[in-house]
Write a protein that holds these residues in place. Sequence first.
Motif, PDB file in Angstrom:
ATOM      1  N   ARG A 254       0.829  -1.197   0.000  1.00 23.14           N
ATOM      2  CA  ARG A 254       0.000   0.000   0.000  1.00 23.14           C
ATOM      3  C   ARG A 254       0.872   1.260   0.000  1.00 23.14           C
ATOM      4  NH1 ARG A 254      -1.299   3.998   2.581  1.00 23.14           N
ATOM      5  NH2 ARG A 254      -0.181   3.436   4.463  1.00 23.14           N
ATOM      6  N   HIS A 255       1.876   1.252   0.847  1.00 17.62           N
ATOM      7  CA  HIS A 255       2.757   2.420   0.979  1.00 17.62           C
ATOM      8  C   HIS A 255       3.530   2.674  -0.323  1.00 17.62           C
ATOM      9  CE1 HIS A 255       5.049   5.458   3.054  1.00 17.62           C
ATOM     10  NE2 HIS A 255       6.169   4.879   2.680  1.00 17.62           N
ATOM     11  N   LEU A 256       4.066   1.636  -0.936  1.00 14.35           N
ATOM     12  CA  LEU A 256       4.825   1.780  -2.172  1.00 14.35           C
ATOM     13  C   LEU A 256       3.935   2.326  -3.293  1.00 14.35           C
ATOM     14  CD1 LEU A 256       7.448   1.371  -3.763  1.00 14.35           C
ATOM     15  CD2 LEU A 256       6.701  -0.976  -4.206  1.00 14.35           C
ATOM     16  N   TYR A 257       2.730   1.772  -3.417  1.00 17.58           N
ATOM     17  CA  TYR A 257       1.831   2.245  -4.463  1.00 17.58           C
ATOM     18  C   TYR A 257       1.447   3.706  -4.221  1.00 17.58           C
ATOM     19  CZ  TYR A 257      -1.961   2.623  -7.774  1.00 17.58           C
ATOM     20  OH  TYR A 257      -2.755   3.044  -8.813  1.00 17.58           O
ATOM     21  N   GLU A 258       1.182   4.051  -2.958  1.00 18.54           N
ATOM     22  CA  GLU A 258       0.805   5.420  -2.622  1.00 18.54           C
ATOM     23  C   GLU A 258       1.931   6.396  -2.966  1.00 18.54           C
ATOM     24  OE1 GLU A 258      -1.632   7.408   0.976  1.00 18.54           O
ATOM     25  OE2 GLU A 258       0.147   6.272   1.580  1.00 18.54           O
TER      26      GLU A 258
ATOM     27  N   ILE B 139       1.533   9.382  -5.684  1.00 17.19           N
ATOM     28  CA  ILE B 139       1.775  10.782  -5.315  1.00 17.19           C
ATOM     29  C   ILE B 139       2.780  11.418  -6.271  1.00 17.19           C
ATOM     30  CG2 ILE B 139       2.836  12.286  -3.574  1.00 17.19           C
ATOM     31  CD1 ILE B 139       1.526  10.453  -1.437  1.00 17.19           C
ATOM     32  N   GLU B 140       3.835  10.703  -6.588  1.00 13.58           N
ATOM     33  CA  GLU B 140       4.846  11.221  -7.512  1.00 13.58           C
ATOM     34  C   GLU B 140       4.233  11.505  -8.881  1.00 13.58           C
ATOM     35  OE1 GLU B 140       8.839   9.533  -9.640  1.00 13.58           O
ATOM     36  OE2 GLU B 140       8.580   9.089  -7.502  1.00 13.58           O
ATOM     37  N   LYS B 141       3.435  10.578  -9.370  1.00 17.44           N
ATOM     38  CA  LYS B 141       2.784  10.742 -10.673  1.00 17.44           C
ATOM     39  C   LYS B 141       1.805  11.919 -10.656  1.00 17.44           C
ATOM     40  CE  LYS B 141      -0.394   8.331 -13.737  1.00 17.44           C
ATOM     41  NZ  LYS B 141      -1.234   7.135 -13.879  1.00 17.44           N
ATOM     42  N   LEU B 142       0.994  12.007  -9.606  1.00 16.61           N
ATOM     43  CA  LEU B 142       0.001  13.076  -9.517  1.00 16.61           C
ATOM     44  C   LEU B 142       0.651  14.447  -9.362  1.00 16.61           C
ATOM     45  CD1 LEU B 142      -2.632  11.317  -7.228  1.00 16.61           C
ATOM     46  CD2 LEU B 142      -2.851  11.816  -9.673  1.00 16.61           C
TER      47      LEU B 142
ATOM     48  N   LYS C  38      -4.735  15.598  -3.765  1.00 20.94           N
ATOM     49  CA  LYS C  38      -5.350  14.808  -2.692  1.00 20.94           C
ATOM     50  C   LYS C  38      -6.608  14.093  -3.168  1.00 20.94           C
ATOM     51  CE  LYS C  38      -3.566  17.331   1.270  1.00 20.94           C
ATOM     52  NZ  LYS C  38      -3.877  18.188   2.416  1.00 20.94           N
ATOM     53  N   ALA C  39      -7.432  14.780  -3.949  1.00 21.78           N
ATOM     54  CA  ALA C  39      -8.670  14.167  -4.454  1.00 21.78           C
ATOM     55  C   ALA C  39      -8.354  12.983  -5.371  1.00 21.78           C
ATOM     56  CB  ALA C  39      -9.507  15.205  -5.201  1.00 21.78           C
ATOM     57  N   HIS C  40      -7.403  13.158  -6.267  1.00 15.02           N
ATOM     58  CA  HIS C  40      -7.009  12.065  -7.160  1.00 15.02           C
ATOM     59  C   HIS C  40      -6.321  10.938  -6.402  1.00 15.02           C
ATOM     60  CE1 HIS C  40      -8.133  13.575 -11.122  1.00 15.02           C
ATOM     61  NE2 HIS C  40      -7.791  14.784 -10.694  1.00 15.02           N
ATOM     62  N   LEU C  41      -5.603  11.292  -5.348  1.00 13.16           N
ATOM     63  CA  LEU C  41      -4.944  10.277  -4.526  1.00 13.16           C
ATOM     64  C   LEU C  41      -5.983   9.379  -3.851  1.00 13.16           C
ATOM     65  CD1 LEU C  41      -2.366   9.054  -3.316  1.00 13.16           C
ATOM     66  CD2 LEU C  41      -2.527  10.771  -1.495  1.00 13.16           C
ATOM     67  N   VAL C  42      -7.013   9.975  -3.300  1.00 16.80           N
ATOM     68  CA  VAL C  42      -8.078   9.193  -2.653  1.00 16.80           C
ATOM     69  C   VAL C  42      -8.730   8.253  -3.665  1.00 16.80           C
ATOM     70  CG1 VAL C  42     -10.365   9.357  -1.582  1.00 16.80           C
ATOM     71  CG2 VAL C  42      -8.530  10.862  -0.823  1.00 16.80           C
ATOM     72  N   ASP C  43      -9.074   8.778  -4.838  1.00 15.29           N
ATOM     73  CA  ASP C  43      -9.699   7.946  -5.880  1.00 15.29           C
ATOM     74  C   ASP C  43      -8.755   6.841  -6.352  1.00 15.29           C
ATOM     75  OD1 ASP C  43     -11.959   9.522  -5.755  1.00 15.29           O
ATOM     76  OD2 ASP C  43     -11.466  10.702  -7.550  1.00 15.29           O
ATOM     77  N   GLY C  44      -7.498   7.210  -6.545  1.00 10.69           N
ATOM     78  CA  GLY C  44      -6.516   6.233  -7.020  1.00 10.69           C
ATOM     79  C   GLY C  44      -6.269   5.111  -6.029  1.00 10.69           C
ATOM     80  N   MET C  45      -6.204   5.455  -4.759  1.00  5.64           N
ATOM     81  CA  MET C  45      -5.981   4.434  -3.727  1.00  5.64           C
ATOM     82  C   MET C  45      -7.199   3.524  -3.593  1.00  5.64           C
ATOM     83  SD  MET C  45      -2.905   4.576  -2.775  1.00  5.64           S
ATOM     84  CE  MET C  45      -3.004   3.395  -1.427  1.00  5.64           C
ATOM     85  N   GLN C  46      -8.409   4.080  -3.697  1.00  2.86           N
ATOM     86  CA  GLN C  46      -9.616   3.252  -3.621  1.00  2.86           C
ATOM     87  C   GLN C  46      -9.668   2.283  -4.802  1.00  2.86           C
ATOM     88  OE1 GLN C  46     -11.818   3.049  -1.012  1.00  2.86           O
ATOM     89  NE2 GLN C  46     -12.341   1.219  -2.156  1.00  2.86           N
ATOM     90  N   SER C  47      -9.327   2.779  -5.973  1.00  5.28           N
ATOM     91  CA  SER C  47      -9.295   1.915  -7.164  1.00  5.28           C
ATOM     92  C   SER C  47      -8.278   0.788  -6.986  1.00  5.28           C
ATOM     93  CB  SER C  47      -8.942   2.761  -8.388  1.00  5.28           C
ATOM     94  OG  SER C  47      -8.843   1.959  -9.535  1.00  5.28           O
ATOM     95  N   PHE C  48      -7.107   1.117  -6.432  1.00  9.70           N
ATOM     96  CA  PHE C  48      -6.071   0.104  -6.191  1.00  9.70           C
ATOM     97  C   PHE C  48      -6.551  -0.938  -5.184  1.00  9.70           C
ATOM     98  CE2 PHE C  48      -2.086  -1.231  -3.980  1.00  9.70           C
ATOM     99  CZ  PHE C  48      -1.527  -1.920  -5.042  1.00  9.70           C
TER     100      PHE C  48
END
Length: 100
Positions: free
Chosen positions: A19-23, A27-30, A41-51
């Motif tokens: 989870r930490h590595l993907y996050e 973050i780097e990509k976003l 932050k909004a895209h991070l929340v969506d991206g993590m939920q999708s993952f």
Amino acid sequence: MYAAIDIETIERPMPQEIRHLYEEQLIEKLTQQYKKEETIKAHLVDGMQSFKDKWKFSRQGCEVICIGVGLWSAKQDSPTVHVRYRSNEETTVRDALTLL
């Protein structure tokens, strides 16, 4: 001969390291794509939920706990049902495949 299979699984918890590595990668990509912190932050929340949703149904994210196998021929009105559950996932799957 006809067969029907029902596989029951449970979700394995995602390891903290994955989870930490993907996050971190997300973050780097976003950060490269967006300038506003709230957008990131909004895209991070969506991206993590999708993952997390993808993880649940991945090979690593779920574990087979039992397999129901129904077997019947054209002469039978209903199948003979066998439920396979063993001490571990591999044995459960092998046992069901052997039955088939």
